[in-house]
Write a protein that holds these residues in place. Structure first.
Motif, PDB file in Angstrom:
ATOM      1  N   LEU A  78     -17.997  18.099  33.242  1.00 16.16           N
ATOM      2  CA  LEU A  78     -18.345  17.805  34.620  1.00 16.16           C
ATOM      3  C   LEU A  78     -19.318  18.851  35.129  1.00 16.16           C
ATOM      4  O   LEU A  78     -19.507  19.893  34.508  1.00 16.16           O
ATOM      5  CB  LEU A  78     -17.110  17.738  35.523  1.00 16.16           C
ATOM      6  N   LEU A  95      -7.735  18.502  40.218  1.00 14.27           N
ATOM      7  CA  LEU A  95      -9.066  19.070  40.420  1.00 14.27           C
ATOM      8  C   LEU A  95      -8.999  20.347  41.253  1.00 14.27           C
ATOM      9  O   LEU A  95      -9.704  21.323  40.966  1.00 14.27           O
ATOM     10  CB  LEU A  95      -9.987  18.039  41.064  1.00 14.27           C
ATOM     11  N   THR A 155     -13.583  17.800  48.527  1.00 14.45           N
ATOM     12  CA  THR A 155     -14.790  18.057  47.753  1.00 14.45           C
ATOM     13  C   THR A 155     -15.569  16.743  47.735  1.00 14.45           C
ATOM     14  O   THR A 155     -15.069  15.714  48.189  1.00 14.45           O
ATOM     15  CB  THR A 155     -14.453  18.464  46.299  1.00 14.45           C
ATOM     16  N   VAL A 200     -17.160  14.173  45.084  1.00 13.46           N
ATOM     17  CA  VAL A 200     -17.218  13.781  43.674  1.00 13.46           C
ATOM     18  C   VAL A 200     -18.220  12.635  43.600  1.00 13.46           C
ATOM     19  O   VAL A 200     -18.002  11.574  44.181  1.00 13.46           O
ATOM     20  CB  VAL A 200     -15.838  13.368  43.134  1.00 13.46           C
ATOM     21  N   ASP A 201     -19.330  12.910  42.941  1.00 11.56           N
ATOM     22  CA  ASP A 201     -20.452  11.975  42.900  1.00 11.56           C
ATOM     23  C   ASP A 201     -20.856  11.562  44.316  1.00 11.56           C
ATOM     24  O   ASP A 201     -21.152  10.397  44.598  1.00 11.56           O
ATOM     25  CB  ASP A 201     -20.140  10.760  42.021  1.00 11.56           C
ATOM     26  N   SER A 207      -9.132  16.820  46.489  1.00 19.16           N
ATOM     27  CA  SER A 207      -9.022  17.415  45.151  1.00 19.16           C
ATOM     28  C   SER A 207      -7.587  17.790  44.789  1.00 19.16           C
ATOM     29  O   SER A 207      -7.282  17.971  43.615  1.00 19.16           O
ATOM     30  CB  SER A 207      -9.937  18.632  45.035  1.00 19.16           C
ATOM     31  N   ALA A 223      -7.929  16.131  37.389  1.00 19.90           N
ATOM     32  CA  ALA A 223      -9.221  16.669  36.959  1.00 19.90           C
ATOM     33  C   ALA A 223      -9.891  15.761  35.936  1.00 19.90           C
ATOM     34  O   ALA A 223     -11.118  15.629  35.941  1.00 19.90           O
ATOM     35  CB  ALA A 223      -9.047  18.082  36.407  1.00 19.90           C
ATOM     36  N   SER A 255     -10.103  12.734  35.961  1.00 19.37           N
ATOM     37  CA  SER A 255     -10.798  11.659  36.680  1.00 19.37           C
ATOM     38  C   SER A 255     -12.231  12.044  37.022  1.00 19.37           C
ATOM     39  O   SER A 255     -13.046  11.174  37.313  1.00 19.37           O
ATOM     40  CB  SER A 255     -10.062  11.305  37.970  1.00 19.37           C
ATOM     41  N   ALA A 256     -12.521  13.337  37.016  1.00 19.12           N
ATOM     42  CA  ALA A 256     -13.870  13.821  37.330  1.00 19.12           C
ATOM     43  C   ALA A 256     -14.735  13.966  36.075  1.00 19.12           C
ATOM     44  O   ALA A 256     -15.874  14.434  36.169  1.00 19.12           O
ATOM     45  CB  ALA A 256     -13.794  15.157  38.065  1.00 19.12           C
ATOM     46  N   ASP A 257     -14.201  13.574  34.919  1.00 20.90           N
ATOM     47  CA  ASP A 257     -14.978  13.656  33.682  1.00 20.90           C
ATOM     48  C   ASP A 257     -16.286  12.890  33.847  1.00 20.90           C
ATOM     49  O   ASP A 257     -16.299  11.736  34.282  1.00 20.90           O
ATOM     50  CB  ASP A 257     -14.165  13.064  32.528  1.00 20.90           C
ATOM     51  N   SER A 290     -18.564  13.527  36.036  1.00 21.83           N
ATOM     52  CA  SER A 290     -18.969  13.489  37.438  1.00 21.83           C
ATOM     53  C   SER A 290     -19.605  14.797  37.896  1.00 21.83           C
ATOM     54  O   SER A 290     -19.490  15.823  37.247  1.00 21.83           O
ATOM     55  CB  SER A 290     -17.748  13.210  38.327  1.00 21.83           C
ATOM     56  N   VAL A 343     -19.298  17.417  40.921  1.00 22.84           N
ATOM     57  CA  VAL A 343     -18.363  17.852  41.952  1.00 22.84           C
ATOM     58  C   VAL A 343     -19.062  18.894  42.811  1.00 22.84           C
ATOM     59  O   VAL A 343     -19.622  19.861  42.288  1.00 22.84           O
ATOM     60  CB  VAL A 343     -17.077  18.447  41.332  1.00 22.84           C
TER      61      VAL A 343
END
Length: 161
Positions: A9, A26, A53, A55-56, A62, A67, A69-71, A73, A75
């Protein structure tokens, strides 16, 4: 030993590869591994907004987002809103207008304001109230925050001119 996941990320514009436990949220990744303590831990249930935060580009709690889920992405945190230690326009507006007292909700408010002004560069009071409604402030009474959002819009407009 528990299973580890590998994720990639971008945090505040910098790429990172992380080995994490599947249960890592996250918030913990940002605060504990990266020292980004501007992302606040408060309710830890995703209802107060202190941990907000982007995210995209979309506001996210967060504390309740895994975390993994943010692969893949991007942040953004409040720390990424300044450059070389110089506060960005939204941060300056909050300082100028007194849009904080204790400061605990401020990072989340700054992130919500950033997302709002990207989508609505000149929001009216109704839009501002709607956007900041997911972040609880116990100190200011909100009017100074609303004033800060409008000041941030003006600063961004000045900078783009």
């Amino acid at each position: 030993m528990s299973e580890q996941l590998s994720i990639g990320l971008e945090i505040d514009g910098r790429p990172h590869t992380e080995e994490i436990e599947p249960r890592t949220v996250l918030l913990d990744l940002l605060r504990e591994r990266h020292g980004l303590t501007g992302v606040k831990a408060s309710c830890e249930r995703g209802v107060c907004g202190a941990c907000t935060t982007l995210v995209d580009g979309v506001p996210a709690a967060s504390c309740s987002m895994f975390a993994f889920s943010a692969d893949g992405s991007s942040v953004e945190t409040v720390a990424g809103q300044s450059a070389a230690g110089v506060p960005g326009p939204v941060q300056r507006a909050f300082a100028e207008c007194g849009g904080f007292q204790c400061g605990y909700c401020t990072p989340g408010m700054i992130m919500l304001t950033t997302a709002l002004l990207r989508e609505h560069p000149e929001p009216d009071d109704t839009q501002v109230r709607e956007w900041i409604s997911s972040n609880i402030c116990r100190c200011t009474g909100y009017q100074m925050i609303i004033d800060s959002v409008h000041r941030a819009a003006a600063l961004l407009k000045e900078e783009s001119a």
